[in-house]
Design a protein around this motif. Structure first.
Motif, mmCIF file in Angstrom:
data_model
loop_
_atom_site.group_PDB
_atom_site.id
_atom_site.type_symbol
_atom_site.label_atom_id
_atom_site.label_comp_id
_atom_site.label_asym_id
_atom_site.label_seq_id
_atom_site.Cartn_x
_atom_site.Cartn_y
_atom_site.Cartn_z
ATOM 1 N N LEU A 156 26.234 20.204 25.824
ATOM 2 C CA LEU A 156 27.636 20.210 26.240
ATOM 3 C C LEU A 156 28.341 21.460 25.730
ATOM 4 C CD1 LEU A 156 28.741 16.499 25.699
ATOM 5 C CD2 LEU A 156 28.654 17.708 27.875
ATOM 6 N N LEU A 157 28.027 21.841 24.499
ATOM 7 C CA LEU A 157 28.632 23.032 23.908
ATOM 8 C C LEU A 157 28.272 24.274 24.716
ATOM 9 C CD1 LEU A 157 30.223 24.059 21.318
ATOM 10 C CD2 LEU A 157 27.968 24.675 20.459
ATOM 11 N N ALA A 158 26.989 24.416 25.027
ATOM 12 C CA ALA A 158 26.520 25.592 25.760
ATOM 13 C C ALA A 158 27.155 25.680 27.139
ATOM 14 C CB ALA A 158 25.002 25.564 25.875
ATOM 15 N N ALA A 159 27.509 24.532 27.703
ATOM 16 C CA ALA A 159 28.149 24.514 29.020
ATOM 17 C C ALA A 159 29.651 24.747 28.936
ATOM 18 C CB ALA A 159 27.867 23.166 29.704
ATOM 19 N N GLY A 160 30.171 24.977 27.727
ATOM 20 C CA GLY A 160 31.588 25.251 27.557
ATOM 21 C C GLY A 160 32.477 24.039 27.744
ATOM 22 N N ARG A 161 31.957 22.868 27.455
ATOM 23 C CA ARG A 161 32.694 21.639 27.736
ATOM 24 C C ARG A 161 33.378 21.045 26.510
ATOM 25 N NH1 ARG A 161 29.222 20.062 31.989
ATOM 26 N NH2 ARG A 161 29.849 17.870 31.886
ATOM 27 N N ILE A 162 33.144 21.636 25.342
ATOM 28 C CA ILE A 162 33.751 21.116 24.111
ATOM 29 C C ILE A 162 34.845 22.075 23.649
ATOM 30 C CG2 ILE A 162 33.353 20.502 21.687
ATOM 31 C CD1 ILE A 162 30.541 19.649 22.478
ATOM 32 N N ARG A 163 36.056 21.553 23.547
ATOM 33 C CA ARG A 163 37.200 22.355 23.122
ATOM 34 C C ARG A 163 37.351 22.374 21.610
ATOM 35 N NH1 ARG A 163 41.986 20.772 21.325
ATOM 36 N NH2 ARG A 163 41.540 18.619 21.915
ATOM 37 N N ARG A 164 37.077 21.205 20.993
ATOM 38 C CA ARG A 164 37.316 21.058 19.554
ATOM 39 C C ARG A 164 36.303 20.076 18.987
ATOM 40 N NH1 ARG A 164 40.397 18.355 15.503
ATOM 41 N NH2 ARG A 164 41.516 19.848 14.176
ATOM 42 N N THR A 165 35.921 20.277 17.739
ATOM 43 C CA THR A 165 34.997 19.347 17.112
ATOM 44 C C THR A 165 35.359 19.130 15.653
ATOM 45 O OG1 THR A 165 32.650 18.805 16.801
ATOM 46 C CG2 THR A 165 33.300 21.086 16.390
ATOM 47 N N ILE A 166 35.153 17.921 15.181
ATOM 48 C CA ILE A 166 35.301 17.586 13.770
ATOM 49 C C ILE A 166 33.902 17.266 13.259
ATOM 50 C CG2 ILE A 166 36.360 16.040 12.079
ATOM 51 C CD1 ILE A 166 38.542 15.436 14.115
ATOM 52 N N GLY A 167 33.459 17.981 12.252
ATOM 53 C CA GLY A 167 32.107 17.782 11.739
ATOM 54 C C GLY A 167 31.947 18.369 10.361
ATOM 55 N N SER A 168 30.730 18.315 9.859
ATOM 56 C CA SER A 168 30.498 18.803 8.502
ATOM 57 C C SER A 168 29.438 19.898 8.426
ATOM 58 C CB SER A 168 30.079 17.640 7.584
ATOM 59 O OG SER A 168 28.833 17.108 7.978
ATOM 60 N N TYR A 169 28.838 20.252 9.570
ATOM 61 C CA TYR A 169 27.699 21.177 9.510
ATOM 62 C C TYR A 169 27.640 22.011 10.772
ATOM 63 C CZ TYR A 169 22.827 22.656 8.790
ATOM 64 O OH TYR A 169 21.682 23.377 8.607
#
Length: 256
Positions: free
Chosen positions: A65-78
């Protein structure tokens, strides 16, 4: 009881809209709901905000999904082990709220338990509490958005920082077994962020490797009760990958 089984993964994710927030289980390549993620990639939703320990790896899980440019924002630890993730973050193409791993798990758990916020010592005295972490970079490499300072409070002589719970529009999780009522059992290391994500989503969609009939699961082995799950997808035969394969050197007496 309601039969929550949906015929296909495509049907299960069909109503996830642009801009939705998603809690996604998994850790590295373990327990990742790859069937549901692949269906969401095909479905086309964009401008998504994900909550997950990491964004998979290049070409796998949320990494697609990231590579397709579909994620605007993410909350994570790594961020590691995903070159495209690091590239997009540093280029200002995705906003990243980095959160200590234990805090992330507790924020999800609190959201599922109806607890709005909690105090923790993790991050006190650092940018996590004081603010200033780069959430988004500008194309020129400067910091466009920084994290705000968080409320702190002292209890019995120790300072704690206030962290807010996380509740998302949808949750995507992977389970080893599940029944038609949505009761889920996770196996070994796949019992990572999946239980917390399952309770944090307003609508939780579970893919299961082994779909069983109601009554076949021992109540004592159920990790996520069906009350938290709205949709179940049969993902028998789902492909599993290994993040790192380590082989010990062959001993001389073992050589043929």
């Amino acid at each position: 009881m309601i039969d929550k089984v949906v015929a296909t993964a495509a049907e299960a994710v069909a109503d996830i809209p642009d801009g939705a927030s998603l809690a996604v289980g998994g850790f590295g390549m373990s327990g990742v709901p790859v069937t549901l993620v692949a269906a969401l990639l095909e479905q086309g939703a964009t401008d998504l905000e994900t909550v997950s320990n990491n964004l998979g790896v290049d070409g796998f899980g949320l990494g697609t999904l990231l590579a397709a440019g579909r994620i605007r924002r993410t909350i994570g630890s790594y961020v590691g082990n995903n070159k495209e993730f690091a590239r997009q973050y540093l280029a200002g193409e995705v906003e990243v709220e980095l959160t200590p791993q234990g805090t992330l798990a507790e924020r999800l758990r609190a959201g599922g338990a109806g607890i709005p916020a909690f105090y923790t010592p993790a991050g006190v005295g650092t940018l996590v509490a004081d603010g200033g972490l780069p959430w988004r970079y500008a194309p020129d490499g400067s910091v466009a958005v920084r994290s705000p300072a968080k409320e702190t409070r002292e209890f019995d002589g120790t300072t704690y920082v206030l962290e807010h719970a996380i509740v998302t529009d949808f949750a995507l999780v992977h389970a080893w077994k599940g029944d038609r009522h949505g009761n889920l059992v996770y196996r070994r290391s796949s019992r990572n962020f999946n239980p917390d994500c399952a309770t944090a989503g307003r609508i939780t969609i579970a893919e299961v490797e082994h779909l069983v009939e109601p009554g076949e699961l021992d109540p004592d082995e159920i990790h996520t009760p069906g009350i938290f799950v709205q949709r179940v997808v049969d993902a028998a035969g789902v492909e599993k990958q290994i993040e790192f394969r380590t082989m010990r050197p062959t001993a001389p007496d073992e050589e043929s």
